[in-house]
Design a protein around this motif. Structure first.
Motif, PDB file in Angstrom:
ATOM      1  N   GLY A   7       0.844  -1.320  -0.219  1.00  0.00           N
ATOM      2  CA  GLY A   7       0.117  -0.128   0.107  1.00  0.00           C
ATOM      3  C   GLY A   7       0.887   1.190   0.021  1.00  0.00           C
ATOM      4  N   LEU A 166      -4.588   0.481   5.578  1.00  0.00           N
ATOM      5  CA  LEU A 166      -4.857  -0.307   4.446  1.00  0.00           C
ATOM      6  C   LEU A 166      -6.322  -0.656   4.394  1.00  0.00           C
ATOM      7  CD1 LEU A 166      -1.348  -1.971   4.463  1.00  0.00           C
ATOM      8  CD2 LEU A 166      -1.810   0.104   3.649  1.00  0.00           C
ATOM      9  N   THR A 167      -6.347  -1.110   3.209  1.00  0.00           N
ATOM     10  CA  THR A 167      -7.647  -1.756   2.839  1.00  0.00           C
ATOM     11  C   THR A 167      -7.596  -3.291   3.527  1.00  0.00           C
ATOM     12  OG1 THR A 167      -7.015  -2.744   0.917  1.00  0.00           O
ATOM     13  CG2 THR A 167      -7.902  -0.707   0.575  1.00  0.00           C
ATOM     14  N   VAL A 168      -8.924  -3.786   3.625  1.00  0.00           N
ATOM     15  CA  VAL A 168      -8.929  -4.909   4.135  1.00  0.00           C
ATOM     16  C   VAL A 168      -8.406  -6.158   3.210  1.00  0.00           C
ATOM     17  CG1 VAL A 168     -10.752  -6.931   4.709  1.00  0.00           C
ATOM     18  CG2 VAL A 168     -11.192  -4.587   5.394  1.00  0.00           C
ATOM     19  N   LYS A 169      -8.426  -5.892   1.999  1.00  0.00           N
ATOM     20  CA  LYS A 169      -7.649  -6.720   1.001  1.00  0.00           C
ATOM     21  C   LYS A 169      -6.263  -6.718   1.376  1.00  0.00           C
ATOM     22  CE  LYS A 169      -7.178  -8.034  -3.714  1.00  0.00           C
ATOM     23  NZ  LYS A 169      -7.755  -7.710  -5.132  1.00  0.00           N
ATOM     24  N   GLU A 170      -5.474  -5.396   1.387  1.00  0.00           N
ATOM     25  CA  GLU A 170      -4.175  -5.242   1.686  1.00  0.00           C
ATOM     26  C   GLU A 170      -3.903  -5.946   2.887  1.00  0.00           C
ATOM     27  OE1 GLU A 170      -3.350  -0.826  -0.916  1.00  0.00           O
ATOM     28  OE2 GLU A 170      -4.061  -1.071   1.343  1.00  0.00           O
ATOM     29  N   SER A 188     -10.520  -7.276   8.937  1.00  0.00           N
ATOM     30  CA  SER A 188     -11.699  -6.256   8.981  1.00  0.00           C
ATOM     31  C   SER A 188     -11.590  -6.023  10.520  1.00  0.00           C
ATOM     32  CB  SER A 188     -12.790  -7.183   8.872  1.00  0.00           C
ATOM     33  OG  SER A 188     -14.026  -6.234   8.866  1.00  0.00           O
ATOM     34  N   GLY A 192      -7.597  -1.444   9.376  1.00  0.00           N
ATOM     35  CA  GLY A 192      -6.496  -0.976   8.077  1.00  0.00           C
ATOM     36  C   GLY A 192      -4.863  -0.970   8.908  1.00  0.00           C
ATOM     37  N   ALA A 266     -18.197   0.946   6.417  1.00  0.00           N
ATOM     38  CA  ALA A 266     -17.246  -0.489   6.599  1.00  0.00           C
ATOM     39  C   ALA A 266     -17.348  -0.854   8.093  1.00  0.00           C
ATOM     40  CB  ALA A 266     -15.893  -0.300   6.301  1.00  0.00           C
TER      41      ALA A 266
END
Length: 326
Positions: A7, A166-170, A188, A192, A266
Motif C-alpha cells: 500500500g 490499508l484496505t481489508v484486502k491489503e 476487518s 487497516g 465499513a
C-alpha cells in the motif's frame, strides 16, 4: 519498488521523486495510525537514499548490504525505550552530537526519529535546533501517530506525509503471507493496521470476539452472575486478555449501533453482521450508546488497575440492570 511495503502508493511515488537527480535532504514527517507501515517504508526509503548504486533497481552495493546487516554507519534510528514511553532529551542530544560528523560510507546520513510525538518540550526544542539548521548531507525522517502532539514550530520545518490505514484486502494479503488463519476476518477487525492485525492473530482475537458476542447475547439473563460463573475464560483473565475482550465488545456494540441507525459504512464484523443485527434488534439505541461509554470506562479501568475479572463482571452486571429495566 519497496514491494515489501504493502500500500501507500502515493507516498511511495513522492519518495521515489527524492531519489531522482541530485539528492536533497528535506526533513520529513510520516504520520498516521499505528502499525500501518510508516516505519517500514521509512527504513526502505533510507536504504535507497543511502544506496551507492542504482537505488531504484539494485540491492548489491556495500551500503545496501550494510543496511541489510543492520551495520550501516550512516543510518541512525532514535526510538522510545519502551512502548508509550517518553522520547528522552538525552537521546536527541546524542543524535545531535553525531550530526557533527560527515557520512563515512554513503554520500548522506539518514536519521529516523520514531515516536516523535512522544517528545516533551526539552527534547522537542533540542530537535528543533537541528531542524532549523540541518547539518549538510543529513536527512531526518520523523514518525508520529498523533500529529497534534508535535510543536507547531517543528511542523513548520518538515514536509508532512500522511499515511492512512490499508484496505481489508491489503491487510489480508499481509496476513496470508504470514499464514494467519481467517485473514479476512482479522483484517476487518484491525481497521487497516497490519501491525494490529498481526497482534490480533497472535492473541487469538477471533476467539475473544466469540466470547464477547456470547456475553452480549446473554446480557439480559435473569441470572447474570450464574452465567458469568459458567464462563471458563473469566476465571482468571490477564490484563491483556481483559483489554482484548473489551475491545471486541466495543467493536460489536459499535457495529450494532450503526446497523440500528442504518448507517452505510465499513463494519468491523462484516462476517457476522446478520447475527449482530438479530442480537441488538431489541436494544434501544440509547442502551447501545450507554454500553459503549461503559465499555470505554471498563477498558480504562482494566488498563489502570489490572483487575480484569472484576471490571468485566462489573460491566456485565451494570449492563444487565440497564437491559432489564422496564
Amino acid at each position: 519498488m519497496w514491494d515489501e511495503v504493502v500500500g501507500h502508493e502515493q507516498n511511495k511515488e513522492f519518495l521515489k521523486s527524492l531519489l531522482v537527480g541530485e539528492r536533497f535532504t528535506p526533513s520529513l514527517l510520516f504520520y498516521g495510525p499505528a502499525g500501518i507501515g510508516k516505519k517500514m517504508l521509512a527504513r526502505a526509503f533510507a536504504k535507497s537514499f543511502l544506496c551507492l548504486g542504482d537505488s531504484l533497481t539494485t540491492d548489491e552495493c556495500t551500503s545496501c548490504k550494510a543496511m541489510n546487516a543492520g551495520t550501516h554507519p550512516d543510518f541512525i534510528q532514535v526510538a522510545q525505550l519502551a512502548p508509550d514511553k517518553e522520547l528522552l532529551m538525552e537521546q536527541i542530544k546524542a543524535m545531535a552530537r553525531q550530526a557533527a560528523y560527515a557520512p563515512t560510507m554513503s554520500t548522506h546520513k539518514v536519521c529516523i526519529i520514531d515516536g516523535a510525538d512522544y517528545m516533551k518540550a526539552p527534547a522537542a526544542n533540542s530537535l528543533l535546533k537541528l531542524l532549523e539548521e540541518p547539518p549538510p548531507y543529513w536527512l531526518f525522517i520523523l514518525i508520529a501517530t498523533d500529529i497534534n502532539k508535535l510543536l507547531p514550530t517543528i511542523l513548520s520545518r518538515v514536509i508532512q506525509r500522511q499515511f492512512k490505514g490499508l484496505t481489508v484486502k491489503e491487510v489480508s494479503t499481509i496476513l496470508a503471507a504470514h499464514e494467519i488463519e481467517n485473514p479476512e476476518i482479522v483484517a476487518s477487525l484491525a481497521d487497516g493496521s497490519p501491525g494490529k492485525a498481526l497482534a490480533y492473530a497472535q492473541a487469538d482475537a477471533v476467539t475473544w470476539r466469540e466470547r464477547a458476542f456470547t456475553l452480549l447475547e446473554n446480557i439480559s439473563t435473569d441470572s447474570i452472575m450464574e452465567f458469568l460463573g459458567d464462563q471458563e475464560w473469566l476465571e482468571k483473565p490477564t490484563t491483556q486478555e481483559g483489554l482484548l475482550l473489551m475491545e471486541m465488545v466495543t467493536l460489536l456494540l459499535r457495529d450494532g449501533l450503526l446497523c440500528k441507525d442504518a448507517v452505510r459504512c465499513a463494519y468491523y464484523n462484516e462476517d457476522i453482521l446478520l447475527k449482530i443485527k438479530a442480537c441488538f434488534a431489541p436494544w434501544p439505541s440509547v442502551h447501545l450508546e450507554k454500553a459503549l461509554l461503559w465499555a470505554g470506562d471498563s477498558t480504562r479501568g482494566i488498563a489502570a488497575y489490572s483487575g480484569a475479572k472484576g471490571v468485566i463482571e462489573g460491566f456485565a452486571v451494570k449492563l444487565n440492570i440497564l437491559r432489564r429495566e422496564k
